[in-house]
Scaffold this active site. Structure first.
Site, mmCIF file in Angstrom:
data_model
loop_
_atom_site.group_PDB
_atom_site.id
_atom_site.type_symbol
_atom_site.label_atom_id
_atom_site.label_comp_id
_atom_site.label_asym_id
_atom_site.label_seq_id
_atom_site.Cartn_x
_atom_site.Cartn_y
_atom_site.Cartn_z
ATOM 1 N N LYS A 79 0.831 -1.199 0.000
ATOM 2 C CA LYS A 79 0.000 0.000 0.000
ATOM 3 C C LYS A 79 0.870 1.256 0.000
ATOM 4 C CE LYS A 79 -3.934 1.921 2.594
ATOM 5 N NZ LYS A 79 -4.892 1.641 3.687
ATOM 6 N N SER A 154 -9.389 2.338 2.806
ATOM 7 C CA SER A 154 -8.416 3.041 2.006
ATOM 8 C C SER A 154 -7.507 2.106 1.220
ATOM 9 C CB SER A 154 -7.577 3.959 2.912
ATOM 10 O OG SER A 154 -6.849 3.235 3.875
ATOM 11 N N SER A 178 -10.133 -0.026 6.897
ATOM 12 C CA SER A 178 -9.512 0.102 5.581
ATOM 13 C C SER A 178 -8.984 -1.189 4.980
ATOM 14 C CB SER A 178 -8.393 1.142 5.633
ATOM 15 O OG SER A 178 -8.915 2.416 5.905
#
Length: 466
Positions: A79, A154, A178
């Protein structure tokens, strides 16, 4: 007519393999690491122009993992808020010019210790503050089940590309849902481990209350279980019970509390409610005791979490130059970040009070598990929205309300530090995935994985290729 976007084919990655299956084929020499990378590159070229999940492509020059790890040679994505030495990270914002990271984050080292090879980074909304991977001045990340819809956030880029078949497993992290939100939106398995199970995330370490836990999104329970066991072996936290390798369901029968009413007061839509009840009925048939339950918190928690969410945004606006250097320009932050920071300015005097109440939530939440072994709920109050519904261009007060009404179940586990898992539960009327949420007491990921194995065995997840 199907709008699904995927790249599954009979190439080196395979049409059916999860990460464990691919690793086994690599160990047997049926495919080579070079052939796998070529397949990843071909799939990325097909997928990313449509889904926009990649932040950084390093397929041709990956960072190799431990060849002794269970996932040796399996490609993964990191990420875009987690340092990989030599790679820039943007945190999903254009507010600063990213420089190459000087060293791996602790979490990256733990990820690589499992054998995974990092081949790039995935997109995320600005600083992970939104529940959809959308941007003020860039294309959004799209849901592979229907690109008109949100992939969640996210860790939205990670979930979109795993669901579409670019890689079988990807790094994710979770500060309010997330990992679990995009897993639910994209039909994946998403485990948020207990606080402290994995190496501490640098972003979480800076918070007054550490909400952030790292993990993965995957297409199978065994991939998530294998990752957690390997990560736990690499870095054991003696304050938590060891997980070990969970390989299937347990025989023990559990007291499962069914939570259908959101603590935010949001209405759970009919498709979501139906899928969660169906899973409750399946668990009942497996022999578990299902009773109605509530979370024990009220809308004051929503206000406190919103104030804290604002505090995090305020820290970015006022401290961004300290974090990112002289190139940081707060004027380039999006309207959601500024709106949350402005909200905190009105709540600043309440900071000691809301922090105290949020810290006490761990005791409130733990008390639930004197009556229940596990809580079952929706992940989200409604199915993934169309892109634009949660755009940072939506006026702040309206967007805030929409986010509270969507992210209705996940944040409590972040505040309490307890583990929770999102699992595919079925489909909405429009074909999009619906997720269910299982949570339990601190350190008991094993129970969640055993239940997940049982559900996967009795009701295998839908495949995007079906």
């Amino acid at each position: 007519m199907s709008r699904r976007v995927h790249a599954f084919s009979d190439d080196a990655l395979g049409d059916d393999d999860d990460a464990v299956g691919l690793a086994e084929r690599l160990r047997r020499g049926e495919v080579s690491a070079g052939e796998v990378r070529d397949a990843v590159a071909a799939r990325a070229a097909r997928l990313d122009p449509q889904l926009r999940g990649l932040a950084l492509d390093r397929i041709a020059d990956p960072v190799g993992g431990d060849p002794a790890g269970p996932f040796a040679g399996v490609p993964t994505l990191v990420k875009d808020n987690t340092e990989v030495a030599g790679w820039p990270i943007t945190n999903g914002t254009t507010a600063y010019t990213p420089a190459p990271a000087r060293a791996h984050a602790e979490v990256t080292r733990q990820l690589l210790a499992t054998g995974l090879d990092a081949v790039g980074t995935t997109r995320m909304p600005e600083y992970g503050l939104n529940a959809s991977t959308e941007f003020a001045a860039a294309e959004p990340t799209r849901n592979p089940w229907d690109p008109r819809f949100s992939a969640g956030a996210s860790s939205g880029g990670a979930a979109a590309l795993v669901a579409a078949g670019m890689v079988p497993i990807a790094h994710a992290n979770d500060g309010g849902g997330s990992i679990r939100i995009p897993a639910a939106a994209c039909g994946l398995v998403g485990l948020k481990p207990s606080r402290g199970r994995l190496a501490q995330n640098a972003n979480g370490a800076r918070m007054p209350i550490d909400l952030v836990t790292d993990g993965v999104v995957s297409r199978s329970v065994r991939d998530t279980a294998t990752f957690l066991a390997a990560a736990d072996r690499h870095r054991r936290n003696p304050a938590l019970p060891p997980v070990g390798l969970v390989e299937g369901p347990a025989r023990r029968r559990l007291r499962i509390g069914l939570v259908l009413d959101s603590p935010t007061g949001a209405t759970v839509d009919a498709d979501t409610r139906t899928c969660v009840i169906d899973v409750a009925e399946l668990l009942g048939k497996q022999g578990h005791e299902i009773t109605e339950a509530t979370t024990g918190v009220d809308t004051r928690f929503v206000d406190d979490f919103l104030d804290y969410w604002g505090l995090l945004a305020f820290s970015v606006v006022t401290g961004g130059r300290w974090l990112h250097g002289r190139t940081f320009d707060p004027g380039r932050l999006d309207a959601l970040t500024h709106g949350l920071a402005d909200h905190y300015r009105t709540a600043m005097a309440r900071t000691p009070v809301f922090l105290h109440r949020l810290r006490r939530l761990a005791h409130t939440y733990a008390e639930l598990f004197t009556r229940h072994d596990v809580l079952l709920s929706p992940v989200l109050a409604h199915t993934p929205p169309e892109l634009g519904w949660l755009s940072p261009l939506v006026p702040f007060d309206e967007l805030k309300t929409r986010l509270v009404d969507y992210v209705a179940f996940t944040p409590m586990c972040n505040v309490a530090g307890t583990p929770a898992i999102a699992l595919p539960a079925g489909a909405a009327g429009n074909g999009l995935p619906v997720g269910v949420h299982l949570s339990t007491t601190l350190g008991d990921e094993r129970t969640l994985l055993e239940l997940a194995f049982a559900l996967e065995a009795d009701r295998p997840w839908r495949r995007i290729t079906d």
